[in-house]
Design a protein around this motif. Structure first.
Motif, PDB file in Angstrom:
ATOM      1  N   ASP A   1      -2.352  -8.373   3.512  1.00 22.13           N
ATOM      2  CA  ASP A   1      -2.906  -9.150   2.396  1.00 22.13           C
ATOM      3  C   ASP A   1      -2.046 -10.370   2.076  1.00 22.13           C
ATOM      4  O   ASP A   1      -2.422 -11.187   1.252  1.00 22.13           O
ATOM      5  CB  ASP A   1      -3.165  -8.276   1.152  1.00 22.13           C
ATOM      6  N   ASP A   2      -0.910 -10.481   2.747  1.00 18.69           N
ATOM      7  CA  ASP A   2      -0.012 -11.620   2.486  1.00 18.69           C
ATOM      8  C   ASP A   2      -0.396 -12.857   3.298  1.00 18.69           C
ATOM      9  O   ASP A   2       0.172 -13.929   3.092  1.00 18.69           O
ATOM     10  CB  ASP A   2       1.437 -11.233   2.793  1.00 18.69           C
TER      11      ASP A   2
ATOM     12  N   ASN B   1       3.435  -5.181   3.976  1.00 15.42           N
ATOM     13  CA  ASN B   1       3.414  -5.944   2.739  1.00 15.42           C
ATOM     14  C   ASN B   1       4.825  -6.267   2.262  1.00 15.42           C
ATOM     15  O   ASN B   1       5.716  -5.425   2.341  1.00 15.42           O
ATOM     16  CB  ASN B   1       2.685  -5.148   1.653  1.00 15.42           C
TER      17      ASN B   1
END
Ligand code: MN
Length: 254
Positions: A8-9, A92
């Motif tokens: 998600d980064d 993450n």
């Protein structure tokens, strides 16, 4: 074994590179479909109000202008040539412990994978203000990642379940082991919302992420991390609180 890697980064995040290295230790057939921008906090959201676009960065490396869930969907349906055997999401930059999970794009990408019936693992590296002595913030994830993933490949996953892994903010050599633990709970300080004025004089609010230090319950992910261990937590997509089901049935005269 075919592996799909996401996060998600975003496609340029250092943690994605760490996870790609780990994936390549397991297989030569590694695909990447990650959001083009940082989507931290996106949870399990899906982009419905606008189109998403796909960009090719390499033979099997793609970015998607959407959320982690979009990235998995597009990755599975539009990018990959056949279904993967494994989905890895992360690594993450920051913890996904306790109730962080429902906000987490990293974990949600793995949820999307679980919904598609694919073995899915989310990986998060806890970070503190100070770097570990080696200077490598991903030291624990880099070295303990394969040690956690390997045994998980030979373990049955129930339908609609996934596994979330957190690595402590330590150098690999300082890590004290791997623990299977339940999801804990920690109080976020909602007081960490900052109020300010933008250059046009309009008020804005900006969320901080300061956790209040609490004593973590025994057997939780928070405790494992506090004690310098890698936490491994099985999660399910069924959010029903089964103990309350009977109470509600009584409540509605069932
Ligand atoms: Mn993130």
């Amino acid at each position: 074994m075919r592996i799909l890697v996401t996060n998600d980064d975003g496609i340029h995040a250092p943690g994605l590179e760490v996870l790609e290295e780990i994936a390549h230790q397991l297989s030569d057939d590694v695909w990447v479909a990650a959001p083009s921008e940082n989507q931290t906090g996106a949870g399990h959201s899906l982009t419905l109000s606008m189109p998403v676009r796909l960009r090719k960065h390499g033979e099997r490396r793609f970015s998607i202008t959407g959320t982690p869930t979009d990235a998995i969907s597009i990755g599975l349906k539009m990018v990959m040539d056949g279904e993967p055997d494994l989905i890895l999401s992360g690594v993450n930059a920051g913890a996904n412990l306790g109730d962080d999970i429902t906000y987490s794009g990293t974990v949600s990408a793995a949820m999307e994978g679980a919904l598609a019936g694919i073995r899915s693992i989310a990986l998060s590296q806890v970070m503190t203000q100070e770097r570990p002595p080696s200077g490598d913030r991903f030291s624990a994830a880099r070295h303990w990642g394969p040690r956690v993933i390997d045994p998980l490949l030979n373990t049955p996953f129930e339908p609609r379940t996934l596994v979330s892994v957190n690595f402590p903010a330590l150098d690999a050599g300082q890590v004290r082991g791997i623990r299977a633990v339940r999801q804990g709970f920690h109080d976020y300080s909602r007081g960490s919302i900052v109020e300010g004025r933008d250059p046009r004089g309009q008020r804005y609010y900006w969320f901080g992420l300061d956790a209040i230090e609490t004593t973590p319950d025994h057997g939780t992910d928070l405790e494992a991390i506090a004690e310098g261990c890698v936490s491994v937590t099985p999660l399910q997509l069924d959010l029903t609180h089964h103990a309350t089901l009977d109470t509600l049935a009584d409540c509605f005269g069932q």
